[in-house]
Design a protein around this motif. Structure first.
Motif, mmCIF file in Angstrom:
data_model
loop_
_atom_site.group_PDB
_atom_site.id
_atom_site.type_symbol
_atom_site.label_atom_id
_atom_site.label_comp_id
_atom_site.label_asym_id
_atom_site.label_seq_id
_atom_site.Cartn_x
_atom_site.Cartn_y
_atom_site.Cartn_z
ATOM 1 N N THR A 134 -39.042 1.984 -39.176
ATOM 2 C CA THR A 134 -39.458 0.617 -39.083
ATOM 3 C C THR A 134 -38.866 -0.172 -39.894
ATOM 4 O OG1 THR A 134 -40.046 0.958 -41.941
ATOM 5 C CG2 THR A 134 -42.277 1.400 -40.078
ATOM 6 N N THR A 135 -38.067 -0.987 -38.487
ATOM 7 C CA THR A 135 -37.807 -2.660 -38.861
ATOM 8 C C THR A 135 -38.013 -3.207 -40.067
ATOM 9 O OG1 THR A 135 -37.636 -3.162 -36.741
ATOM 10 C CG2 THR A 135 -35.935 -1.396 -36.893
ATOM 11 N N LYS A 140 -39.216 -8.665 -43.804
ATOM 12 C CA LYS A 140 -40.593 -9.416 -43.686
ATOM 13 C C LYS A 140 -41.382 -9.541 -45.113
ATOM 14 C CE LYS A 140 -42.014 -6.020 -39.949
ATOM 15 N NZ LYS A 140 -43.076 -4.218 -39.645
ATOM 16 N N LEU A 150 -47.215 0.240 -44.805
ATOM 17 C CA LEU A 150 -45.922 0.643 -45.371
ATOM 18 C C LEU A 150 -45.521 1.693 -45.905
ATOM 19 C CD1 LEU A 150 -43.779 -2.338 -43.202
ATOM 20 C CD2 LEU A 150 -44.970 0.185 -42.789
ATOM 21 N N THR A 153 -45.608 5.340 -45.974
ATOM 22 C CA THR A 153 -44.462 5.888 -44.486
ATOM 23 C C THR A 153 -43.215 6.224 -45.738
ATOM 24 O OG1 THR A 153 -44.396 3.754 -43.679
ATOM 25 C CG2 THR A 153 -43.434 5.286 -43.198
ATOM 26 N N CYS A 216 -40.905 -2.739 -28.585
ATOM 27 C CA CYS A 216 -41.736 -2.050 -28.331
ATOM 28 C C CYS A 216 -41.143 -0.624 -29.081
ATOM 29 C CB CYS A 216 -42.928 -0.723 -27.523
ATOM 30 S SG CYS A 216 -43.717 -2.522 -27.422
ATOM 31 N N ARG A 217 -41.498 -0.072 -30.180
ATOM 32 C CA ARG A 217 -40.954 1.593 -30.781
ATOM 33 C C ARG A 217 -42.341 2.100 -30.833
ATOM 34 N NH1 ARG A 217 -35.628 2.042 -35.717
ATOM 35 N NH2 ARG A 217 -34.773 0.182 -34.784
ATOM 36 N N GLN A 325 -43.765 0.478 -33.413
ATOM 37 C CA GLN A 325 -44.011 -0.730 -34.093
ATOM 38 C C GLN A 325 -43.940 -1.753 -32.611
ATOM 39 O OE1 GLN A 325 -40.401 -1.652 -36.581
ATOM 40 N NE2 GLN A 325 -40.204 -3.554 -36.328
ATOM 41 N N LYS A 326 -44.546 -3.020 -33.123
ATOM 42 C CA LYS A 326 -43.726 -3.990 -31.771
ATOM 43 C C LYS A 326 -43.634 -5.217 -32.495
ATOM 44 C CE LYS A 326 -46.540 -5.878 -27.639
ATOM 45 N NZ LYS A 326 -46.006 -6.929 -27.584
ATOM 46 N N SER A 327 -42.763 -5.488 -32.186
ATOM 47 C CA SER A 327 -42.668 -8.019 -31.998
ATOM 48 C C SER A 327 -42.491 -8.141 -30.727
ATOM 49 C CB SER A 327 -40.811 -7.530 -32.025
ATOM 50 O OG SER A 327 -39.885 -6.534 -31.984
#
Length: 415
Positions: A134-135, A140, A150, A153, A216-217, A325-327
């Motif tokens: 998780t970047t 964040k 998170l 995780t 997208c991961r 994850q999506k940014s």
């Protein structure tokens, strides 16, 4: 330019020293929460203190050095990059921006310029996301966008993010306090190696980043059926690895046909309970899809998922598709980029604008503040690789441009 070259040499010396803090003595690996990470973090804080900054380590593990404005109720301008790394990393990805930031603030302090905002230099703790996949954990938190789930995780050894934070001395109940309030942001600036070959091929030292691609991961699991390699006929197998292999090639083919708009990468593959005489029953792989166009990013994710579904159906293998994850794509601030153009022109450097295909801490920060990024040329565009390198003259050019940019930003900023 002689002064800038001297400053660049000091930055490179520090980059070399920081590279010694590694989990692997044969290469640079510095993942979040590791002993090497903590040692590197402490070294960076010491350099910040040496520069004259007020320092602290926040609860997630970011190193923060602050230059106070004399003005009451001043906003905060952040200069940042990261100090964690991928496995078998290069030395410049992240640390170049942090250590150049220390140099820039040293110059501001020595010049005794009155600044209309606080400047906070932040060495973010986890941009790469190698340990927990998780970047942007650090950025964040600073942006006030950390997601509490998170904390549960776990890494590959079953250690939770919550446990790591607490082992480093952080307090998970106070993570929210480490965010900069929405109304307190003046802006964000990040210096980073390009991680691509454009500047190297054009022999130009720096570039303005206009946008950062969305990403997208996805975690993909193929569940077939393990069996004896010598007794199960080829046409009766549910081979999870063969299914994954077909999917990997199909993904490459799809991205190749759409190469103007997307890139797609499968960089990690794990075969559960693998043995030379066993048909693989379960395979886990990563999938990374990126595009500067959000609509194309979304449609590509859907289409690649459909491709995976069709392959699994044909091979009688079950598919599990997990969005990790999506940014969204980020557009850099026009006004700040205009100042960068001005700074580049004043530095007698040719102007070039690039879209970043790599993600950066500027991504979560962009949700709460205007962001700008300066790319620096790196050797053959190589990154995430021990061959990663940056020439002194290019760092010196980045210093000169950044000095000009910060000077102009200070002069034009309205209280």
């Amino acid at each position: 330019m002689i002064k800038e070259l001297q400053r660049a040499n000091k930055i490179v010396q520090r980059i070399n020293k920081l590279a010694a803090f590694s989990e692997d003595k044969h290469c640079l690996t510095r993942t979040y929460g590791s002993k090497a990470f903590i040692e590197a973090r402490n070294k960076v804080e010491a350099w910040m203190k040496e520069a004259g900054l007020q320092t602290r380590i926040d609860n997630i593990g970011n190193v923060r050095g602050k230059l106070q404005s004399q003005y009451k109720d001043a906003k905060t301008f952040v200069i940042g990059s990261h100090i964690d790394s991928v496995i078998n990393a290069g030395w410049y990805d992240g640390p170049l921006g942090v250590l150049t930031g220390i140099d820039l603030l040293e110059q501001l302090i020595s010049s005794k310029v009155k600044i209309p905002f606080h400047i906070e230099l932040i060495a973010f703790c986890d941009e790469e996301g190698c340990r927990f996949h998780t970047t942007y954990l650090g950025s964040k938190v600073v942006a006030g966008l950390f997601e509490e789930p998170l904390l549960e995780t776990k890494d590959e050894n079953g250690i939770s993010l919550k446990d790591v934070i607490e082992e480093m001395g952080g307090n998970i109940a106070r993570l929210e306090e480490d965010g900069i309030a929405l109304d307190d942001w003046a802006g964000y600036f990040e210096i980073h190696i390009e991680q691509g070959p454009v500047l190297f091929n054009k022999n130009i030292p720096v570039a303005i980043v206009t946008a950062i691609a969305g990403q997208c991961r996805i975690g993909v699991i193929f569940r077939g059926e393990a069996g004896h390699a010598g007794t199960v006929p080829m046409d009766m197998r549910k081979d999870a690895l063969a299914c994954a292999a077909e999917f990997i090639l199909a993904t490459e083919s799809y991205a190749g046909k759409n190469k103007k708009n997307i890139v797609a990468t499968i960089g990690k593959l794990h075969i559960l309970n693998s043995a030379g005489n066993v048909i693989p029953g379960e395979v886990i792989c990563s999938l990374d899809i990126r595009s500067a166009n959000d609509a194309i990013l979304n449609s590509s994710c859907d289409e690649i998922k459909n491709i995976a579904g069709d392959i699994c159906k044909t091979r009688n293998v079950d598919l599990e598709w997990n969005l990790i994850q999506k940014s969204k794509p980020v557009i850099c601030n026009i006004e700040m980029n205009n100042l960068l153009v001005q700074a580049i022109t004043a530095s007698n450097v040719e102007k070039i604008e690039l879209i970043s295909g790599a993600g950066h801490d500027a991504v979560p920060i962009s949700a709460v503040a205007p962001v700008a990024m300066l790319f620096v040329r790196c050797f053959k565009g190589i990154s995430h690789n021990p061959l990663e390198n940056v020439e002194l003259k290019d760092i010196a050019a980045a210093i000169k441009v950044s000095d000009n940019f910060i000077r102009d930003f200070v002069q034009t900023f309205k209280l």
